[in-house]
Design a protein around this motif. Structure first.
Motif, PDB file in Angstrom:
ATOM      1  N   PHE A  96      22.642 -19.101  18.813  1.00 33.01           N
ATOM      2  CA  PHE A  96      23.541 -18.776  19.930  1.00 33.01           C
ATOM      3  C   PHE A  96      24.377 -19.989  20.323  1.00 33.01           C
ATOM      4  CE2 PHE A  96      20.386 -15.385  20.368  1.00 33.01           C
ATOM      5  CZ  PHE A  96      21.209 -14.293  20.597  1.00 33.01           C
ATOM      6  N   GLY A  97      23.804 -21.197  20.135  1.00 30.54           N
ATOM      7  CA  GLY A  97      24.570 -22.400  20.432  1.00 30.54           C
ATOM      8  C   GLY A  97      25.793 -22.517  19.545  1.00 30.54           C
ATOM      9  N   HIS A  98      25.647 -22.150  18.274  1.00 31.57           N
ATOM     10  CA  HIS A  98      26.775 -22.183  17.337  1.00 31.57           C
ATOM     11  C   HIS A  98      27.938 -21.344  17.868  1.00 31.57           C
ATOM     12  CE1 HIS A  98      28.936 -22.028  13.471  1.00 31.57           C
ATOM     13  NE2 HIS A  98      29.115 -20.744  13.749  1.00 31.57           N
ATOM     14  N   PHE A  99      27.626 -20.110  18.241  1.00 25.50           N
ATOM     15  CA  PHE A  99      28.688 -19.215  18.725  1.00 25.50           C
ATOM     16  C   PHE A  99      29.149 -19.603  20.127  1.00 25.50           C
ATOM     17  CE2 PHE A  99      26.609 -16.652  15.428  1.00 25.50           C
ATOM     18  CZ  PHE A  99      27.722 -16.352  14.661  1.00 25.50           C
TER      19      PHE A  99
ATOM     20  N   ALA B 207      22.628 -32.119  28.787  1.00 29.36           N
ATOM     21  CA  ALA B 207      24.042 -31.827  28.571  1.00 29.36           C
ATOM     22  C   ALA B 207      24.853 -33.096  28.402  1.00 29.36           C
ATOM     23  CB  ALA B 207      24.593 -31.004  29.729  1.00 29.36           C
ATOM     24  N   GLU B 208      24.481 -34.143  29.131  1.00 31.01           N
ATOM     25  CA  GLU B 208      25.227 -35.398  29.095  1.00 31.01           C
ATOM     26  C   GLU B 208      24.906 -36.249  27.863  1.00 31.01           C
ATOM     27  OE1 GLU B 208      25.497 -35.504  33.970  1.00 31.01           O
ATOM     28  OE2 GLU B 208      23.956 -36.658  32.924  1.00 31.01           O
TER      29      GLU B 208
ATOM     30  N   ARG C 156      32.201 -30.122  22.317  1.00 30.02           N
ATOM     31  CA  ARG C 156      32.312 -29.272  21.126  1.00 30.02           C
ATOM     32  C   ARG C 156      30.954 -28.874  20.541  1.00 30.02           C
ATOM     33  NH1 ARG C 156      33.563 -34.436  19.587  1.00 30.02           N
ATOM     34  NH2 ARG C 156      32.280 -35.328  17.905  1.00 30.02           N
ATOM     35  N   VAL C 157      29.893 -29.647  20.865  1.00 31.80           N
ATOM     36  CA  VAL C 157      28.552 -29.289  20.373  1.00 31.80           C
ATOM     37  C   VAL C 157      27.534 -29.273  21.511  1.00 31.80           C
ATOM     38  CG1 VAL C 157      28.972 -30.175  18.047  1.00 31.80           C
ATOM     39  CG2 VAL C 157      27.970 -31.689  19.786  1.00 31.80           C
ATOM     40  N   ARG C 158      28.008 -29.234  22.737  1.00 35.86           N
ATOM     41  CA  ARG C 158      27.098 -29.366  23.889  1.00 35.86           C
ATOM     42  C   ARG C 158      26.136 -28.183  24.002  1.00 35.86           C
ATOM     43  NH1 ARG C 158      30.572 -30.841  27.979  1.00 35.86           N
ATOM     44  NH2 ARG C 158      30.213 -32.982  27.292  1.00 35.86           N
ATOM     45  N   TYR C 159      26.634 -26.981  23.788  1.00 37.31           N
ATOM     46  CA  TYR C 159      25.775 -25.794  23.859  1.00 37.31           C
ATOM     47  C   TYR C 159      24.653 -25.919  22.823  1.00 37.31           C
ATOM     48  CZ  TYR C 159      24.984 -20.777  24.919  1.00 37.31           C
ATOM     49  OH  TYR C 159      24.467 -19.573  25.340  1.00 37.31           O
ATOM     50  N   THR C 160      25.019 -26.264  21.602  1.00 37.23           N
ATOM     51  CA  THR C 160      24.033 -26.380  20.525  1.00 37.23           C
ATOM     52  C   THR C 160      23.072 -27.535  20.775  1.00 37.23           C
ATOM     53  OG1 THR C 160      25.604 -25.481  18.920  1.00 37.23           O
ATOM     54  CG2 THR C 160      23.736 -26.699  18.041  1.00 37.23           C
ATOM     55  N   GLY C 161      23.601 -28.708  21.093  1.00 37.77           N
ATOM     56  CA  GLY C 161      22.751 -29.881  21.276  1.00 37.77           C
ATOM     57  C   GLY C 161      21.788 -29.739  22.434  1.00 37.77           C
TER      58      GLY C 161
END
Length: 443
Positions: free
Chosen positions: A88-91, A368-369, A374-379
């Motif tokens: 889900f992080g990817h999308f 989050a920080e 661009r990759v925050r959701y995934t990370g």
């Protein structure tokens, strides 16, 4: 070929200076309520695993092995959480936070309702526990995608000096969901055991479909975050977000996981393993569940306090305070649980969840920080969900195994638990403080 996500023009161009606006109240309410509903579903399973499933789906095993098998199915959902975070992080990083949140909520509602309809082992044999595990995995995938999006909806809309508090609304949803789930099961434990184990435990699972419907209505009314809108107008990275996190930010990911594990060992210990242990030691199960519900309410308060303090003093100082205090209280908590009384368990679970909330409050912003937009959701999702797997997912089964290995003593369990807090403290010290960082310039 990559595509550019459409811009949601209903969202204000940038966050204002206050959380007390109609727009921000709607965002934060959506984050909290949506997260609470998803965690109601996910943690409802944990409560049922502690007192129900060993007698419904693992009836051919002895009491000790049945409890171990029940906690094993619980762990299956936690194993699936990082996979859900990656998927889900990817999308969420490619097409937007909002769309993914709607999908994850629908998936969770269907899985939870089907668990409530699942026949027992006595009725359909080995197919029952197999289906139970399969549905638990679906729950894990769904909740794996939920937290990251709900947290970012608050954080990326909020003014810089209040984003720790805004991000915590997703975190507060977890204990609120646990409170609702525990009260729901506690209500039906008032039934005679025969009725409770035949149909009473199923009702809270079936209620999920109603709660999810309400949550979807609320969630569909919120708009995409300004940071994602800004990102979607730029050239999109050709890298897969999951790959980029692993190759460019592995240190941040590992430190986030280790730091978060401390939060989830508390959850696994006092809200799952300790429930089963206290009931087996002679404590009344309704009283134990009511105490757990009271502790969940207390955790909402300390989560809020921890988040507020992190906006003033920083994420690291607040989390370190909570971790050190939890290490000092580990053995006292276990001794209270071992008393076999509702009073002892009540003090233990309230203390444990209060400390969990203090660490948990800043944790959304903390993770989050660590990553760029661009990759925050995934990370953030990978860090948070992996921590949940290692912390809460395996803790109940490991705790049960350590108690058996120590001949019934809790000393070995206490020592291992303290080591988890020490590791978390080291990880927190090694990260950069994120309170004053510009989200748009990270990475």
């Amino acid at each position: 070929m990559t595509t550019t996500a459409p811009v949601d023009t209903t969202t204000p161009a940038a966050p204002g200076d206050s959380l007390n606006t109609k727009h921000m109240r709607r965002i934060l309410a959506s984050s909290f309520i949506g997260s609470a509903i998803e965690y109601y579903d996910f943690l409802l399973y944990a409560t049922a695993a502690a007192i129900v499933f060993s007698q419904v789906f693992f009836t051919d095993l002895g009491p000790g092995m049945a409890a171990f098998a029940s906690f094993g199915t619980l762990a299956a959902g936690y194993v699936a959480r990082p996979l859900g975070g990656a998927l889900f992080g990817h999308f969420g990083d490619r097409i937007g936070r909002k769309k993914v949140l709607v999908l994850s909520m629908m998936l969770m509602g269907v899985a939870t309702t089907l668990i409530g309809l699942l026949p027992s082992t006595e009725q359909i044999g080995i197919a029952a526990p197999i289906l139970l595990i399969s549905l638990r995995v679906v729950q894990g995938l769904a909740v794996g995608g939920e937290w990251g999006g709900a947290m970012l909806m608050g954080l990326e809309h909020a003014p810089a000096k209040k984003r720790g508090f805004a991000a915590s609304f997703a975190n507060m949803g977890a204990p609120a969901g646990a409170l609702l789930a525990t009260l729901a099961v506690s209500l039906f434990t008032l039934l005679p055991d025969e009725q409770f184990f035949s149909w009473g435990w199923r009702v809270p699972f079936l209620v999920s479909i109603v709660l999810v419907s309400v949550g979807l209505v609320i969630r569909l009314k919120v708009a995409e975050t300004p940071l994602f809108q800004e990102l979607s107008t730029k050239a999109e990275s050709k890298k897969i977000p999951f790959t980029e996190v692993l190759t460019r930010y592995p240190r941040n990911l590992i430190l986030g996981i280790i730091a978060g594990t401390s939060v989830y060992t508390i959850a696994g210990m006092v809200t799952v393993w300790a429930v089963s242990y206290a009931v087996e030691a002679g404590a009344d199960k309704t009283g134990v569940l009511n105490a757990k519900a009271a502790a969940a309410f207390g955790m909402v308060i300390t989560t809020m306090i921890g988040a507020r303090l992190s906006d003033r003093f920083g994420r690291k100082p607040v989390m370190l305070t909570g971790v050190v205090a939890a290490a000092l209280c580990a053995f006292p908590i276990l001794w209270l649980v071992d008393s076999g009384t509702v009073v002892g368990f009540t003090v233990a679970v309230i203390l444990g969840q209060a400390l969990q909330g203090l660490i948990f409050g800043p944790f959304g912003a903390f993770t989050a920080e660590l990553f760029p937009t661009r990759v925050r959701y995934t990370g953030a999702s990978l860090a948070y969900q992996s921590a949940s797997t290692f912390g809460a997912g395996f803790t109940p089964a490991i705790a049960a195994g350590l108690v058996v290995a120590a001949g019934g003593s809790l000393s070995l369990l206490g020592g291992v638990w303290v080591l988890a807090f020490v590791a978390a403290a080291v990880a927190i010290v090694l990260t950069k403080e994120g309170r004053t960082r510009d989200l748009g310039e990270i990475g």
